[in-house]
Design a protein around this motif. Sequence first.
Motif, PDB file in Angstrom:
ATOM      1  N   GLU A 177       0.860  -1.180   0.000  1.00  0.00           N
ATOM      2  CA  GLU A 177       0.000   0.000   0.000  1.00  0.00           C
ATOM      3  C   GLU A 177       0.896   1.229   0.000  1.00  0.00           C
ATOM      4  N   TYR A 178       0.644   2.138  -0.913  1.00  0.00           N
ATOM      5  CA  TYR A 178       1.452   3.350  -1.017  1.00  0.00           C
ATOM      6  C   TYR A 178       0.600   4.429  -1.668  1.00  0.00           C
ATOM      7  N   SER A 179       0.511   5.554  -0.988  1.00  0.00           N
ATOM      8  CA  SER A 179      -0.271   6.677  -1.504  1.00  0.00           C
ATOM      9  C   SER A 179       0.112   7.913  -0.708  1.00  0.00           C
ATOM     10  N   ILE A 180      -0.512   9.018  -1.006  1.00  0.00           N
ATOM     11  CA  ILE A 180      -0.241  10.248  -0.264  1.00  0.00           C
ATOM     12  C   ILE A 180      -0.501  10.058   1.232  1.00  0.00           C
ATOM     13  N   TRP A 181      -1.429   9.166   1.586  1.00  0.00           N
ATOM     14  CA  TRP A 181      -1.711   8.994   3.013  1.00  0.00           C
ATOM     15  C   TRP A 181      -1.217   7.660   3.580  1.00  0.00           C
ATOM     16  N   SER A 182      -0.484   6.871   2.808  1.00  0.00           N
ATOM     17  CA  SER A 182       0.111   5.622   3.301  1.00  0.00           C
ATOM     18  C   SER A 182       1.542   5.527   2.783  1.00  0.00           C
ATOM     19  N   ARG A 183       2.504   5.914   3.611  1.00  0.00           N
ATOM     20  CA  ARG A 183       3.876   6.051   3.128  1.00  0.00           C
ATOM     21  C   ARG A 183       4.884   5.237   3.941  1.00  0.00           C
ATOM     22  N   ASP A 184       4.406   4.185   4.605  1.00  0.00           N
ATOM     23  CA  ASP A 184       5.287   3.339   5.420  1.00  0.00           C
ATOM     24  C   ASP A 184       6.484   2.834   4.613  1.00  0.00           C
ATOM     25  N   VAL A 185       6.226   2.458   3.364  1.00  0.00           N
ATOM     26  CA  VAL A 185       7.257   1.825   2.544  1.00  0.00           C
ATOM     27  C   VAL A 185       8.479   2.722   2.357  1.00  0.00           C
ATOM     28  N   GLU A 186       8.296   4.019   2.419  1.00  0.00           N
ATOM     29  CA  GLU A 186       9.431   4.929   2.256  1.00  0.00           C
ATOM     30  C   GLU A 186      10.462   4.730   3.363  1.00  0.00           C
ATOM     31  N   GLN A 187      10.007   4.304   4.535  1.00  0.00           N
ATOM     32  CA  GLN A 187      10.908   4.087   5.675  1.00  0.00           C
ATOM     33  C   GLN A 187      11.360   2.644   5.792  1.00  0.00           C
ATOM     34  N   THR A 188      10.562   1.706   5.303  1.00  0.00           N
ATOM     35  CA  THR A 188      10.839   0.289   5.555  1.00  0.00           C
ATOM     36  C   THR A 188      11.568  -0.434   4.425  1.00  0.00           C
ATOM     37  N   THR A 189      11.226  -0.121   3.178  1.00  0.00           N
ATOM     38  CA  THR A 189      11.676  -0.977   2.077  1.00  0.00           C
ATOM     39  C   THR A 189      12.148  -0.222   0.833  1.00  0.00           C
ATOM     40  N   MET A 190      11.793   1.040   0.706  1.00  0.00           N
ATOM     41  CA  MET A 190      12.042   1.775  -0.532  1.00  0.00           C
ATOM     42  C   MET A 190      13.506   1.763  -0.964  1.00  0.00           C
ATOM     43  N   SER A 191      14.420   1.974  -0.041  1.00  0.00           N
ATOM     44  CA  SER A 191      15.830   2.051  -0.420  1.00  0.00           C
ATOM     45  C   SER A 191      16.331   0.739  -1.000  1.00  0.00           C
ATOM     46  N   VAL A 192      15.868  -0.378  -0.463  1.00  0.00           N
ATOM     47  CA  VAL A 192      16.284  -1.688  -0.971  1.00  0.00           C
ATOM     48  C   VAL A 192      15.656  -1.942  -2.341  1.00  0.00           C
ATOM     49  N   ILE A 193      14.409  -1.562  -2.502  1.00  0.00           N
ATOM     50  CA  ILE A 193      13.724  -1.704  -3.793  1.00  0.00           C
ATOM     51  C   ILE A 193      14.505  -0.978  -4.883  1.00  0.00           C
ATOM     52  N   GLU A 194      14.905   0.250  -4.596  1.00  0.00           N
ATOM     53  CA  GLU A 194      15.640   1.049  -5.579  1.00  0.00           C
ATOM     54  C   GLU A 194      17.032   0.482  -5.832  1.00  0.00           C
ATOM     55  N   GLU A 195      17.694   0.051  -4.782  1.00  0.00           N
ATOM     56  CA  GLU A 195      19.049  -0.510  -4.906  1.00  0.00           C
ATOM     57  C   GLU A 195      19.072  -1.744  -5.800  1.00  0.00           C
ATOM     58  N   LEU A 196      18.060  -2.599  -5.674  1.00  0.00           N
ATOM     59  CA  LEU A 196      18.026  -3.859  -6.405  1.00  0.00           C
ATOM     60  C   LEU A 196      17.350  -3.763  -7.773  1.00  0.00           C
ATOM     61  N   GLY A 197      16.883  -2.583  -8.140  1.00  0.00           N
ATOM     62  CA  GLY A 197      16.269  -2.407  -9.457  1.00  0.00           C
ATOM     63  C   GLY A 197      14.911  -3.071  -9.574  1.00  0.00           C
ATOM     64  N   ILE A 198      14.161  -3.051  -8.484  1.00  0.00           N
ATOM     65  CA  ILE A 198      12.845  -3.688  -8.425  1.00  0.00           C
ATOM     66  C   ILE A 198      11.758  -2.641  -8.634  1.00  0.00           C
ATOM     67  N   SER A 199      10.642  -3.027  -9.216  1.00  0.00           N
ATOM     68  CA  SER A 199       9.515  -2.108  -9.353  1.00  0.00           C
ATOM     69  C   SER A 199       8.661  -2.127  -8.101  1.00  0.00           C
ATOM     70  N   LEU A 200       8.122  -0.969  -7.762  1.00  0.00           N
ATOM     71  CA  LEU A 200       7.184  -0.850  -6.653  1.00  0.00           C
ATOM     72  C   LEU A 200       5.789  -0.696  -7.249  1.00  0.00           C
ATOM     73  N   VAL A 201       4.897  -1.589  -6.845  1.00  0.00           N
ATOM     74  CA  VAL A 201       3.525  -1.585  -7.374  1.00  0.00           C
ATOM     75  C   VAL A 201       2.572  -1.209  -6.242  1.00  0.00           C
TER      76      VAL A 201
END
Length: 327
Positions: A177-201
């Motif tokens: 879940e990711y939206s203007i009002w649900s941004r947990d992923v920015e703190q938990t997983t986003m950096s790893v997603i970007e590092e590994l070249g993975i798409s965020l859906v």
Amino acid sequence: MKTRTIGKSDLKVFPIGLGSMGMSEFYGKTDEKQSIKTLHKALDIGVNFIDTADVYGIGDNEELLRKAYSDRWNDLVLATKFGFVRDKNNPEVRQLNGSPEYVKSACEASLKRLGREAIDLYYLHRVDPNTPIEETVGAMAELVKEGKVRYIGLSEVSGDTLRRAHKVHPITAVQTEYSIWSRDVEQTTMSVIEELGISLVPYSPLGRGFLSGTIKDTSELSENDFRHTVPRFQKEFFESNKTLLSRIEQLADKKNVTPAQLSLAWLLHKGENIIPIPGTKHEKYLIENAKAVDVELTQEEMQYLDDTYNTVAGERYNANGMKFTNL
């Protein structure tokens, strides 16, 4: 036609997909005929990334997609998920199963319901705390070798779990879940997603409809709508969150777009690896959402929308639902 590539795969899709969950369950009354029209319309306007799961309608949603797309599978990229186990006789009870044996049986069942020989993107819906992620992903990797799955993904995972999984087999996409009002992923997983070249859906990119501005009062929701269980839709939090919505509506009016289009554009501007999948049962909203790809946002406008997060009240799931996130 604008496209984005899912992870490091050869799957090229329209930058905004379509989530089909509500066509079978959770969001009030369903209408198969209307849903099939919307599914057809999606491909007609270029929306070719379709998301489902075996748990939606306890198999009914996958069967709905077979009815809609049996002669058009080559025109779309299909994603489905497994991991939640439900019984039609007691649908409120949910268990998690990521065991290798279940991975294979769940895939076979989905392929049968869909009427397909392979799944383009196969997600683990939630991490099973009783099964090491290495074992679950190992079994998913075997499905790839067998040609039953093309690429694999995970949903609602922590950065640590994602790293461990990726060492077993490349992870192509992470759904959360990711939206203007649900941004947990920015703190938990986003950096790893970007590092590994993975798409965020991002699923629920419109805050389960709240960010569209179409829900003015929770009394408008049908009695069986699961949003009645979501804290942010409880009366005291719902009223408070209208402050956030008001800020979004003000900028949307200024730019002559809808709040939904503005909210989706915010996500698209967060990174080229982001492919949101708003769900809808209606052609009208499908078309509206797709037009968000043409909305341009300045850095100042992005910052303005970022700042709205400070006004969010309430959790995105109830206590039981939160147990299944960021595992």
